[in-house]
Design a protein around this motif. Structure first.
Motif, PDB file in Angstrom:
ATOM      1  N   ASP A  67       1.789  -4.314  -7.292  1.00  0.00           N
ATOM      2  CA  ASP A  67       1.330  -5.703  -7.204  1.00  0.00           C
ATOM      3  C   ASP A  67       1.718  -6.424  -8.487  1.00  0.00           C
ATOM      4  OD1 ASP A  67      -0.171  -5.263  -4.764  1.00  0.00           O
ATOM      5  OD2 ASP A  67      -1.681  -4.273  -5.983  1.00  0.00           O
ATOM      6  N   ALA A 121       7.768   5.850  -3.779  1.00  0.00           N
ATOM      7  CA  ALA A 121       8.125   4.571  -4.380  1.00  0.00           C
ATOM      8  C   ALA A 121       8.587   4.796  -5.819  1.00  0.00           C
ATOM      9  CB  ALA A 121       6.934   3.629  -4.347  1.00  0.00           C
ATOM     10  N   TYR A 143       8.468   2.743  -8.753  1.00  0.00           N
ATOM     11  CA  TYR A 143       7.984   1.521  -9.394  1.00  0.00           C
ATOM     12  C   TYR A 143       8.786   1.189 -10.645  1.00  0.00           C
ATOM     13  CZ  TYR A 143       3.946   2.395  -6.384  1.00  0.00           C
ATOM     14  OH  TYR A 143       3.144   2.632  -5.309  1.00  0.00           O
ATOM     15  N   THR A 169       8.918  -5.036   1.398  1.00  0.00           N
ATOM     16  CA  THR A 169       9.478  -3.697   1.296  1.00  0.00           C
ATOM     17  C   THR A 169      10.780  -3.866   0.539  1.00  0.00           C
ATOM     18  OG1 THR A 169       8.525  -2.942   3.368  1.00  0.00           O
ATOM     19  CG2 THR A 169      10.469  -1.780   2.602  1.00  0.00           C
ATOM     20  N   ASP A 195       1.483   0.572  -3.434  1.00  0.00           N
ATOM     21  CA  ASP A 195       2.409  -0.528  -3.672  1.00  0.00           C
ATOM     22  C   ASP A 195       2.265  -1.036  -5.099  1.00  0.00           C
ATOM     23  OD1 ASP A 195       0.024  -1.986  -3.618  1.00  0.00           O
ATOM     24  OD2 ASP A 195       0.350  -2.696  -1.596  1.00  0.00           O
ATOM     25  N   PRO A 235       7.340  -0.385  -1.779  1.00  0.00           N
ATOM     26  CA  PRO A 235       6.608  -1.604  -1.431  1.00  0.00           C
ATOM     27  C   PRO A 235       6.250  -2.437  -2.662  1.00  0.00           C
ATOM     28  CG  PRO A 235       5.272   0.358  -1.015  1.00  0.00           C
ATOM     29  CD  PRO A 235       6.591   0.822  -1.524  1.00  0.00           C
ATOM     30  N   LEU A 236       6.325  -3.741  -2.497  1.00  0.00           N
ATOM     31  CA  LEU A 236       6.051  -4.686  -3.578  1.00  0.00           C
ATOM     32  C   LEU A 236       5.227  -5.835  -3.020  1.00  0.00           C
ATOM     33  CD1 LEU A 236       6.595  -5.840  -6.455  1.00  0.00           C
ATOM     34  CD2 LEU A 236       8.697  -6.831  -5.516  1.00  0.00           C
ATOM     35  N   ASP A 237       4.076  -6.082  -3.622  1.00  0.00           N
ATOM     36  CA  ASP A 237       3.238  -7.215  -3.248  1.00  0.00           C
ATOM     37  C   ASP A 237       3.396  -8.299  -4.306  1.00  0.00           C
ATOM     38  OD1 ASP A 237       2.450  -5.573  -1.216  1.00  0.00           O
ATOM     39  OD2 ASP A 237       0.348  -5.458  -1.785  1.00  0.00           O
ATOM     40  N   PRO A 253       4.604   4.062   3.004  1.00  0.00           N
ATOM     41  CA  PRO A 253       5.996   4.211   2.644  1.00  0.00           C
ATOM     42  C   PRO A 253       6.527   5.557   3.126  1.00  0.00           C
ATOM     43  CG  PRO A 253       4.629   3.823   0.698  1.00  0.00           C
ATOM     44  CD  PRO A 253       3.734   3.921   1.870  1.00  0.00           C
ATOM     45  N   LEU A 257       4.062  -9.816   1.084  1.00  0.00           N
ATOM     46  CA  LEU A 257       4.122  -8.361   1.156  1.00  0.00           C
ATOM     47  C   LEU A 257       5.538  -7.948   1.514  1.00  0.00           C
ATOM     48  CD1 LEU A 257       0.796  -7.802   3.130  1.00  0.00           C
ATOM     49  CD2 LEU A 257       1.132  -8.028   0.662  1.00  0.00           C
ATOM     50  N   ARG A 272       7.278  -6.989   4.876  1.00  0.00           N
ATOM     51  CA  ARG A 272       6.684  -5.787   5.480  1.00  0.00           C
ATOM     52  C   ARG A 272       5.944  -6.129   6.755  1.00  0.00           C
ATOM     53  NH1 ARG A 272       4.262  -4.007   0.412  1.00  0.00           N
ATOM     54  NH2 ARG A 272       2.184  -4.358   1.213  1.00  0.00           N
TER      55      ARG A 272
END
Length: 179
Positions: free
Chosen positions: A43, A6, A8, A91, A41, A96-98, A2, A89, A68
């Motif tokens: 998850d 991030a 979160y 962005t 990231d 970032p977010l999985d 990133p 996956l 992503r």
């Protein structure tokens, strides 16, 4: 990697505000349980109920989420993409977010519900978080090199958590004397 830090909490707040049913898993869940690890990231495993998928898609749209995996153009998530057992996956504008349909041995949202703790991760922000013991169990079964590398830290955090939860010697309940 990133380019900016991030956020979160902002991602989680957006999901909660949109009434998305999800469970935080992965490195962030381990960190919330006290493991000293680094993750890049967020998850999560989400409910794939149709109404939840609609709410989730709205939340992702508000986060400007896109794949992503393709850097040449923004591929936005769609309902069919969210309704899978695999990984998506993304962005987002906040990091970032999985998005995971399942983890471990095909454990989805419903199967993981019995292995969660509800936590307040920020003032007024309550989320479901995968229990550390279940996360360790999943990592042990996966047995990938990256999982084996982090397991000692996860086990240490799990042991520290168990010690904090069990009463110390001086605090144990005294047994009633037999008459």
């Amino acid at each position: 990697m990133p380019s900016a830090a991030a956020d979160y909490q902002a991602i989680l707040r957006t999901l909660v505000d949109n009434k998305v049913n999800f469970i935080v898993v992965g490195g962030v869940s381990a960190m919330l349980h006290g493991a000293t690890i680094v993750t890049l990231d967020l998850d999560l495993v989400h409910s794939r109920e149709p109404q939840n998928l609609q709410r989730f898609l709205r939340a992702l749209e508000s986060l400007d989420a896109h794949s992503r995996e393709r850097t040449d153009r923004k591929i936005r998530p769609t309902l069919p993409f969210l309704d899978i057992s695999g990984h998506l996956l993304l962005t987002t504008s906040k990091g970032p977010l999985d998005v995971l349909g399942t983890i471990g041995d095909d454990l989805g949202y419903d199967e993981l519900l019995k292995h969660i703790t509800e936590m307040e991760v920020a003032k007024g922000l309550h989320v479901k978080v995968l229990n550390l013991d279940k996360y360790v169990e999943i990592k042990e079964k996966l047995n990938r090199e990256k999982d084996r590398a982090v397991l000692p830290v996860l086990r240490q955090a799990l042991e520290a958590r168990r010690k904090r939860q069990s009463p110390s010697r001086g605090q144990r309940k005294k047994r009633p004397k037999k008459s």
